[in-house]
Write a protein that holds these residues in place. Structure first.
Motif, PDB file in Angstrom:
ATOM      1  N   LEU A 187       0.837  -1.209   0.000  1.00 31.70           N
ATOM      2  CA  LEU A 187       0.000   0.000   0.000  1.00 31.70           C
ATOM      3  C   LEU A 187       0.870   1.257   0.000  1.00 31.70           C
ATOM      4  O   LEU A 187       0.668   2.182  -0.814  1.00 31.70           O
ATOM      5  CB  LEU A 187      -0.870  -0.042   1.253  1.00 31.70           C
ATOM      6  CG  LEU A 187      -2.033   0.911   1.352  1.00 31.70           C
ATOM      7  CD1 LEU A 187      -2.986   0.689   0.200  1.00 31.70           C
ATOM      8  CD2 LEU A 187      -2.760   0.690   2.678  1.00 31.70           C
ATOM      9  N   VAL A 188       1.862   1.299   0.883  1.00 35.95           N
ATOM     10  CA  VAL A 188       2.735   2.471   0.991  1.00 35.95           C
ATOM     11  C   VAL A 188       3.571   2.642  -0.276  1.00 35.95           C
ATOM     12  O   VAL A 188       3.716   3.758  -0.799  1.00 35.95           O
ATOM     13  CB  VAL A 188       3.633   2.371   2.256  1.00 35.95           C
ATOM     14  CG1 VAL A 188       4.753   3.399   2.235  1.00 35.95           C
ATOM     15  CG2 VAL A 188       2.785   2.526   3.513  1.00 35.95           C
ATOM     16  N   ASP A 189       4.065   1.530  -0.800  1.00 34.12           N
ATOM     17  CA  ASP A 189       4.857   1.608  -2.030  1.00 34.12           C
ATOM     18  C   ASP A 189       4.011   2.205  -3.164  1.00 34.12           C
ATOM     19  O   ASP A 189       4.472   3.060  -3.927  1.00 34.12           O
ATOM     20  CB  ASP A 189       5.348   0.189  -2.389  1.00 34.12           C
ATOM     21  CG  ASP A 189       6.169   0.183  -3.653  1.00 34.12           C
ATOM     22  OD1 ASP A 189       7.192   0.878  -3.668  1.00 34.12           O
ATOM     23  OD2 ASP A 189       5.770  -0.475  -4.648  1.00 34.12           O
ATOM     24  N   THR A 190       2.743   1.750  -3.238  1.00 32.21           N
ATOM     25  CA  THR A 190       1.843   2.259  -4.283  1.00 32.21           C
ATOM     26  C   THR A 190       1.597   3.760  -4.083  1.00 32.21           C
ATOM     27  O   THR A 190       1.596   4.537  -5.041  1.00 32.21           O
ATOM     28  CB  THR A 190       0.506   1.471  -4.264  1.00 32.21           C
ATOM     29  OG1 THR A 190       0.802   0.081  -4.185  1.00 32.21           O
ATOM     30  CG2 THR A 190      -0.329   1.724  -5.489  1.00 32.21           C
ATOM     31  N   ALA A 191       1.420   4.156  -2.817  1.00 36.44           N
ATOM     32  CA  ALA A 191       1.188   5.582  -2.517  1.00 36.44           C
ATOM     33  C   ALA A 191       2.428   6.405  -2.859  1.00 36.44           C
ATOM     34  O   ALA A 191       2.314   7.492  -3.440  1.00 36.44           O
ATOM     35  CB  ALA A 191       0.830   5.747  -1.049  1.00 36.44           C
ATOM     36  N   ARG A 192       3.596   5.884  -2.508  1.00 41.65           N
ATOM     37  CA  ARG A 192       4.828   6.646  -2.770  1.00 41.65           C
ATOM     38  C   ARG A 192       5.062   6.825  -4.262  1.00 41.65           C
ATOM     39  O   ARG A 192       5.707   7.777  -4.680  1.00 41.65           O
ATOM     40  CB  ARG A 192       6.030   5.926  -2.132  1.00 41.65           C
ATOM     41  CG  ARG A 192       6.086   6.159  -0.623  1.00 41.65           C
ATOM     42  CD  ARG A 192       7.304   5.517  -0.006  1.00 41.65           C
ATOM     43  NE  ARG A 192       7.405   5.890   1.407  1.00 41.65           N
ATOM     44  CZ  ARG A 192       8.192   5.298   2.278  1.00 41.65           C
ATOM     45  NH1 ARG A 192       8.957   4.280   1.903  1.00 41.65           N
ATOM     46  NH2 ARG A 192       8.240   5.689   3.535  1.00 41.65           N
ATOM     47  N   MET A 251      -8.187   1.140   3.825  1.00 37.81           N
ATOM     48  CA  MET A 251      -6.952   1.577   3.170  1.00 37.81           C
ATOM     49  C   MET A 251      -6.657   3.049   3.523  1.00 37.81           C
ATOM     50  O   MET A 251      -5.510   3.407   3.793  1.00 37.81           O
ATOM     51  CB  MET A 251      -7.059   1.460   1.636  1.00 37.81           C
ATOM     52  CG  MET A 251      -7.189   0.042   1.131  1.00 37.81           C
ATOM     53  SD  MET A 251      -5.758  -0.914   1.613  1.00 37.81           S
ATOM     54  CE  MET A 251      -6.442  -2.544   1.642  1.00 37.81           C
ATOM     55  N   SER A 252      -7.721   3.872   3.529  1.00 37.62           N
ATOM     56  CA  SER A 252      -7.533   5.297   3.809  1.00 37.62           C
ATOM     57  C   SER A 252      -7.036   5.502   5.239  1.00 37.62           C
ATOM     58  O   SER A 252      -6.179   6.354   5.488  1.00 37.62           O
ATOM     59  CB  SER A 252      -8.853   6.061   3.618  1.00 37.62           C
ATOM     60  OG  SER A 252      -9.250   5.933   2.280  1.00 37.62           O
ATOM     61  N   PRO A 263      -7.096   7.932  -1.144  1.00 38.36           N
ATOM     62  CA  PRO A 263      -7.592   8.048  -2.523  1.00 38.36           C
ATOM     63  C   PRO A 263      -8.935   8.779  -2.560  1.00 38.36           C
ATOM     64  O   PRO A 263      -9.732   8.639  -1.634  1.00 38.36           O
ATOM     65  CB  PRO A 263      -7.738   6.590  -2.976  1.00 38.36           C
ATOM     66  CG  PRO A 263      -7.634   5.754  -1.765  1.00 38.36           C
ATOM     67  CD  PRO A 263      -6.982   6.554  -0.690  1.00 38.36           C
ATOM     68  N   ARG A 264      -9.172   9.551  -3.625  1.00 35.71           N
ATOM     69  CA  ARG A 264     -10.374  10.400  -3.655  1.00 35.71           C
ATOM     70  C   ARG A 264     -11.225  10.221  -4.891  1.00 35.71           C
ATOM     71  O   ARG A 264     -12.432  10.354  -4.890  1.00 35.71           O
ATOM     72  CB  ARG A 264      -9.969  11.867  -3.564  1.00 35.71           C
ATOM     73  CG  ARG A 264      -9.646  12.295  -2.156  1.00 35.71           C
ATOM     74  CD  ARG A 264      -9.580  13.790  -2.038  1.00 35.71           C
ATOM     75  NE  ARG A 264      -8.564  14.373  -2.922  1.00 35.71           N
ATOM     76  CZ  ARG A 264      -8.562  15.647  -3.286  1.00 35.71           C
ATOM     77  NH1 ARG A 264      -9.536  16.442  -2.905  1.00 35.71           N
ATOM     78  NH2 ARG A 264      -7.604  16.124  -4.055  1.00 35.71           N
ATOM     79  N   HIS A 340       9.088   3.421   9.989  1.00 34.71           N
ATOM     80  CA  HIS A 340       9.966   3.553   8.814  1.00 34.71           C
ATOM     81  C   HIS A 340       9.183   3.730   7.516  1.00 34.71           C
ATOM     82  O   HIS A 340       9.763   4.081   6.486  1.00 34.71           O
ATOM     83  CB  HIS A 340      10.880   2.327   8.720  1.00 34.71           C
ATOM     84  CG  HIS A 340      10.119   1.027   8.714  1.00 34.71           C
ATOM     85  ND1 HIS A 340       9.427   0.563   9.813  1.00 34.71           N
ATOM     86  CD2 HIS A 340       9.918   0.115   7.727  1.00 34.71           C
ATOM     87  CE1 HIS A 340       8.840  -0.582   9.511  1.00 34.71           C
ATOM     88  NE2 HIS A 340       9.106  -0.880   8.265  1.00 34.71           N
ATOM     89  N   LEU A 341       7.864   3.473   7.542  1.00 36.59           N
ATOM     90  CA  LEU A 341       7.073   3.646   6.311  1.00 36.59           C
ATOM     91  C   LEU A 341       6.265   4.944   6.313  1.00 36.59           C
ATOM     92  O   LEU A 341       5.488   5.216   5.390  1.00 36.59           O
ATOM     93  CB  LEU A 341       6.136   2.443   6.092  1.00 36.59           C
ATOM     94  CG  LEU A 341       6.815   1.094   5.797  1.00 36.59           C
ATOM     95  CD1 LEU A 341       5.784   0.030   5.452  1.00 36.59           C
ATOM     96  CD2 LEU A 341       7.817   1.215   4.643  1.00 36.59           C
ATOM     97  N   ARG A 342       6.429   5.760   7.379  1.00 32.50           N
ATOM     98  CA  ARG A 342       5.721   7.047   7.428  1.00 32.50           C
ATOM     99  C   ARG A 342       6.198   7.953   6.295  1.00 32.50           C
ATOM    100  O   ARG A 342       7.346   7.836   5.842  1.00 32.50           O
ATOM    101  CB  ARG A 342       5.997   7.777   8.749  1.00 32.50           C
ATOM    102  CG  ARG A 342       5.478   7.097   9.971  1.00 32.50           C
ATOM    103  CD  ARG A 342       5.467   8.073  11.137  1.00 32.50           C
ATOM    104  NE  ARG A 342       4.336   8.987  11.018  1.00 32.50           N
ATOM    105  CZ  ARG A 342       3.092   8.675  11.388  1.00 32.50           C
ATOM    106  NH1 ARG A 342       2.823   7.494  11.910  1.00 32.50           N
ATOM    107  NH2 ARG A 342       2.124   9.533  11.238  1.00 32.50           N
TER     108      ARG A 342
END
Ligand SMILES: NC(=O)C1=CN([C@@H]2O[C@H](COP(=O)(O)OP(=O)(O)OC[C@H]3O[C@@H](n4cnc5c(N)ncnc54)[C@H](O)[C@@H]3O)[C@@H](O)[C@H]2O)C=CC1
Ligand SMILES: CC(C)CCC[C@@H](C)[C@H]1CC[C@H]2C3=C(CC[C@]12C)[C@@]1(C)CCC(=O)C[C@@H]1CC3
Length: 345
Positions: A187-192, A251-252, A263-264, A340-342
């Protein structure tokens, strides 16, 4: 003459004990006074009192060493679903599980608890409050799931009161929590990479996400309630948080908790599914030339855009299951465990 020690009911082995779920299970079993052997292809940590046996579960001789004098075996090893390697899934989840059952027989193991998956009944279309009597998926969403079905059948069919070998399958869904290498990191990788802007569908689909400690609790209850005169023999049990949540709200909450935007914008489910299918086909065709790993696989899109939540009434009735950690607290604890994923870390 060598004497064979009687297995103690508190001596157990965790196959896949180096993994996310396996390690949480090992820690809880230790707290409850069990003696634990871990069997895994890798040793990921050290814990006082835990004996590690490194090996492949397809190797019966290696397994036998880890199952010596053990009465309860938890089998929670599997290749990661994202590995998308058909031959590996077949070898480990099907052939390897046959080997596990055979080794249990040879070692005189009395109980085998399999970590299956609620996805064994999921075909990519809505499931609302699904019970364990739903038929296995005729068209499983991927090869991982296809082999999880075969694996579950093998274990449940091996249950034999006459032979004193009892089996049960736990079907968790969407496990999350500290140290999970899958859900939060993906999830974080996708957001980044700026790809977590869209909600697939109208965002109202309900899904089960299950905190790892509740999944562990279900496994231990199953082991302790599995007796020749109990209804658990040869049965499958859903273990969830019993709090279905909107997929995109969940997820949000994780994303915002870690400092990312939720996501919006909405995209139609069929459009995203079609694109994901096309990308997946391209990845398969180009595999001999280049390795492409699409983020939005058809499987992930199906999971993100449909209802899939399950009843755990059977586990409540037969083994007194109740989730120990409510969803709200589970999300807070999970978010706190990934500093570490913040965003910006
Ligand atoms: N993570 C999830 O959301 C869900 C997981 N499950 C099931 O739960 C179980 C545990 O999953 P996770 O802890 O998430 O996965 P994980 O990948 O963290 O752990 C699996 C472990 O199995 C080991 N393993 C793999 N192949 C092996 C082999 N040939 N011999 C010995 N060990 C081997 C790996 O080294 C790893 O330590 C799996 O059976 C999975 O199918 C079911 C439902 C949902
Ligand atoms: C990129 C986004 C659309 C989705 C990111 C989150 C996903 C990585 C996870 C959401 C539901 C999860 C899930 C599993 C893996 C991780 C997700 C796809 C399983 C496939 C893991 C193995 C199982 O047995 C079933 C799980 C269902 C839910």
């Amino acid at each position: 003459m060598a004497t064979r020690l009687r297995p103690s009911s508190k001596r157990c082995a965790v196959i896949g004990g180096s993994g996310f779920l396996g390690r949480h299970l090992v820690e809880r079993l230790m707290d409850r006074g069990y003696t634990v052997n871990v069997f895994d292809i890798r040793q990921a940590y050290e814990l006082p009192g835990v004996t590690f046996h490194q090996g492949d579960l397809c190797d019966r001789q290696a397994l036998l060493l880890a199952l010596k004098e053990v009465s309860v075996v938890f089998h929670c090893a599997s290749p990661a679903p994202a590995s998308d390697d058909r031959a590996l899934f077949q070898r480990v989840n099907i052939d390897g599980t046959r080997t596990v059952i055979q080794a249990c027989h040879e070692a005189g193991v009395q109980k085998l608890i399999l970590t299956s998956s609620a996805s064994v009944v999921f075909e990519g279309t809505d499931i609302k409050n699904g019970r364990e009597d739903l038929p296995y998926a005729k068209k499983p969403i991927d090869y991982y799931t296809e082999t999880k079905i075969q694996q579950e059948k093998l274990v449940l069919e091996a249950c034999s009161k006459d032979q004193g070998f009892l089996t049960v399958a736990i079907r968790p869904h969407g496990i999350f929590g500290p140290r999970d290498p899958q859900l939060v990191p993906i999830l974080v990788d996708t957001a980044r990479r700026g790809k977590m802007k869209f909600i697939i569908g109208d965002g109202s689909n309900l899904v089960d996400f299950t905190f790892v400690e509740n999944v562990v609790h279900g496994h231990i209850l199953a082991a302790e309630h599995l007796k020749a005169d109990s209804p658990l023999c040869g049965q499958a049990y859903h273990i969830t948080n019993d709090e279905p949540v909107r997929f995109w709200d969940f997820m949000s909450q994780i994303l915002e908790g870690l400092g990312y935007s939720a996501p919006r914008y909405h995209l139609p489910y069929t459009l995203v599914y079609g694109i994901a299918l096309l990308l997946w086909l391209m990845a398969v065709l180009l595999r001999p030339l280049i390795q492409i790993k699409p983020t939005f696989t058809p499987m992930r899109v199906a999971l993100a855009g449909t209802h899939h939540y399950y009843s755990c009434a059977r586990a409540k009735k037969d083994m007194g299951y109740q989730p120990l950690v409510p969803l709200r607290e589970a999300i807070v604890r999970t978010v706190e465990s990934y500093p570490h994923l913040r965003k910006g870390a």
